[in-house]
Design a protein around this motif. Structure first.
Motif, PDB file in Angstrom:
ATOM      1  N   ASN A  89     -14.957 -14.723  29.704  1.00 12.85           N
ATOM      2  CA  ASN A  89     -14.289 -14.897  30.998  1.00 12.85           C
ATOM      3  C   ASN A  89     -13.269 -13.791  31.244  1.00 12.85           C
ATOM      4  OD1 ASN A  89     -15.502 -17.215  32.099  1.00 12.85           O
ATOM      5  ND2 ASN A  89     -14.351 -18.534  30.721  1.00 12.85           N
ATOM      6  N   LEU A  90     -12.535 -13.438  30.200  1.00 14.32           N
ATOM      7  CA  LEU A  90     -11.508 -12.418  30.351  1.00 14.32           C
ATOM      8  C   LEU A  90     -12.106 -11.080  30.745  1.00 14.32           C
ATOM      9  CD1 LEU A  90      -8.570 -11.461  30.040  1.00 14.32           C
ATOM     10  CD2 LEU A  90      -9.048 -11.068  27.620  1.00 14.32           C
ATOM     11  N   ILE A  91     -13.139 -10.629  30.042  1.00 10.95           N
ATOM     12  CA  ILE A  91     -13.693  -9.309  30.318  1.00 10.95           C
ATOM     13  C   ILE A  91     -14.412  -9.294  31.670  1.00 10.95           C
ATOM     14  CG2 ILE A  91     -15.945  -9.607  29.199  1.00 10.95           C
ATOM     15  CD1 ILE A  91     -13.669  -6.509  29.056  1.00 10.95           C
TER      16      ILE A  91
ATOM     17  N   ASN B 222     -15.884 -19.028  34.098  1.00  9.28           N
ATOM     18  CA  ASN B 222     -16.997 -19.937  33.866  1.00  9.28           C
ATOM     19  C   ASN B 222     -16.594 -20.926  32.766  1.00  9.28           C
ATOM     20  OD1 ASN B 222     -19.356 -21.276  33.312  1.00  9.28           O
ATOM     21  ND2 ASN B 222     -20.561 -19.444  32.829  1.00  9.28           N
ATOM     22  N   PRO B 223     -16.420 -22.206  33.104  1.00 13.84           N
ATOM     23  CA  PRO B 223     -15.957 -23.179  32.095  1.00 13.84           C
ATOM     24  C   PRO B 223     -16.842 -23.250  30.861  1.00 13.84           C
ATOM     25  CG  PRO B 223     -15.896 -24.115  34.309  1.00 13.84           C
ATOM     26  CD  PRO B 223     -16.622 -22.818  34.417  1.00 13.84           C
TER      27      PRO B 223
END
Length: 474
Positions: free
Chosen positions: A442-444, A434-435
């Motif tokens: 975003n990583l998790i 998600n920008p």
């Protein structure tokens, strides 16, 4: 041209071979070396990049070149056992693997390293199926062979996990070159002991029945498929290049099927796929490898990028996972003789599903004991069990003359499943990007989604094993 045997197969002594367990140890040592080399470079890539200046593309190809050559040539490698003798081709492949490993360790540029990795992959594609053909000849059909296949398959499952266990430690302690140099004493041991301990397999169809058109088309189809899978996450699955590669692979596969129906001595006789347990066993192998490699890749991502583990610490933290995969595979080998591979497959796939689901609950502020350890224990218990059950199902009802081919198919499926597992997990993780969100978020979210994808693959494997169990009851 007739496909009858044109030269007498090597004679095999009647009764159990008194050297069979020592022979199995030699074959398993070689197989462990082959499997571990498909992943051991993962934790060493940053160090190799610093020394050789790989760049983003070069780093990917240090891994992918081996996988591409290995996965795409396995069917052809397996057929060489049926044509020229499994022991002979296994020893030739081992000698080539030794030379290629030396080339990898001595590489002074990224180009030399990648070429050496390709040669390693070619050698592995000959070694893996021919070793299995020797195993099938060494052990008579029945409980002993099932146990031997269980040990062999367990070594494969352990190799896939042990790469994470030892790769970082070797790189930090001895240097990245030694992840390749450690192959040298193992290969020398195999080459010295193999001629004395290993039986030759039945063979004798002669080189003129090699089916060159079939070999070219199936190898081309697998090269295109593996290449599309390996590069798909970066290029995009909907990109023109990926779609073109997948369509080209499909066209080559269709041509291969058409050729095999016409030639007198096909590389892969179509009748082999009428063996329902072979098909089900290979489908289980494909799905368990998708789950295994997808989960393993994201364990590394979570441990190093969220928990802040070093490569060595992460490798050591997977010890319980690797140990349980060995225990599970050995228990599976014994249980299969008593309750059958289908029921063992159900138990293993069930454990794999639960373990992958537990890993999908990892959190951004978690720790090893609450977020990783429970999943590692359960998934580790299921890996060896399921891999063994799938391999025994795929090979149990195959005659000796086609043992190399059946093993080549099973090993091809294993490698394609590994490539798909990494590619699918990477793609699923990227889809969660998600920008507007923080990078850590975003990583998790990506890691959780990738573990969930592994859970779905494991559950699909459970469905196949359950179907196989019901079919065998009927």
């Amino acid at each position: 041209m007739s496909d009858k045997t044109t030269s007498a197969p090597v004679a095999v002594a009647a009764g159990p071979d008194p050297r069979r367990w020592r022979a199995l140890a030699i074959l398993c040592a070689a197989y462990f070396m082959i499997i571990i080399d498909s992943q051991i470079v993962v934790l060493a890539l940053p160090t190799i990049d610093a020394d050789l200046g790989l760049g983003a593309g070069g780093a990917q190809w240090v891994m992918s070149s081996y996988l591409l050559a290995f996965g795409s040539l396995l069917l052809l490698g397996g057929r060489t056992a049926d044509l020229f003798g499994g022991r002979r081709m296994f020893l030739i492949g081992t000698a080539l693997f030794l030379v290629a490993s030396m080339g990898c360790g001595l590489a002074t540029s990224s180009g030399v390293l990648i070429v050496a990795r390709v040669i390693q992959g070619v050698a592995a594609a000959v070694m893996a199926p021919t070793a299995m053909a020797v195993l099938m000849t060494t052990f008579e059909q029945g409980p002993e062979r099932n146990r031997a296949v269980g040990i062999w398959s367990g070594i494969g499952a352990f190799g896939a996990t042990a790469a994470l266990l030892v790769g970082g430690s070797i790189t930090d302690g001895l240097g990245w070159q030694w992840i390749f140099f450690i192959n040298v004493p193992i290969a020398l041991l195999v080459l010295v002991s193999g001629p004395r301990l290993l039986r030759e397999t039945p063979y004798g169809q002669g080189a003129w029945t090699l089916d060159p058109i079939g070999a070219v088309t199936i190898t081309g189809a697998l090269v295109l498929l593996v290449f599309a899978v390996v590069t798909g996450p970066d290029a995009g699955w909907a990109s023109a290049r990926t779609v073109a590669l997948l369509l080209a692979a499909l066209a080559a596969l269709a041509l291969f099927v058409a050729v095999e129906r016409k030639v007198a001595a096909p590389l892969v006789p179509p009748r082999i796929f009428r063996n329902g347990t072979l098909v089900a066993g290979n489908l289980m192998t494909l799905l368990v490898c998708i789950a295994l490699y997808g989960a393993a890749y994201n364990m590394s991502v979570y441990a190093q990028q969220v928990l802040g583990y070093s490569p060595t610490r992460f490798g050591l933290s997977t010890a319980v996972y690797a140990a349980l995969s060995i225990i599970g595979s050995n228990v599976a080998g014994a249980l299969i003789a008593k309750v059958g591979y289908a029921r063992v497959g159900v138990v293993g796939a069930g454990l794999l599903t639960v373990g992958a689901f537990l890993l999908s609950r990892v959190s951004a502020d978690g720790n090893y004991w609450t977020d990783l350890f429970p999943g590692l224990v359960v998934i580790g218990s299921g890996i060896g069990t399921t891999v063994v059950a799938g391999a025994v199902a795929a090979l149990s009802n195959v005659n000796g003359q086609e043992a190399g081919l059946a093993s080549g198919i099973n090993n091809s499926v294993f490698q394609i499943g590994a490539a798909l597992g990494i590619a699918i997990s990477t793609t699923v993780a990227l889809m969660r990007h998600n920008p507007a969100a923080e990078p850590s978020t975003n990583l998790i979210e990506g890691v959780r989604s990738a573990f969930l994808a592994a859970t779905i693959a494991a559950f699909a494997c459970l469905l196949v094993a359950t179907t196989l169990t019901l079919r065998r009851r009927r």
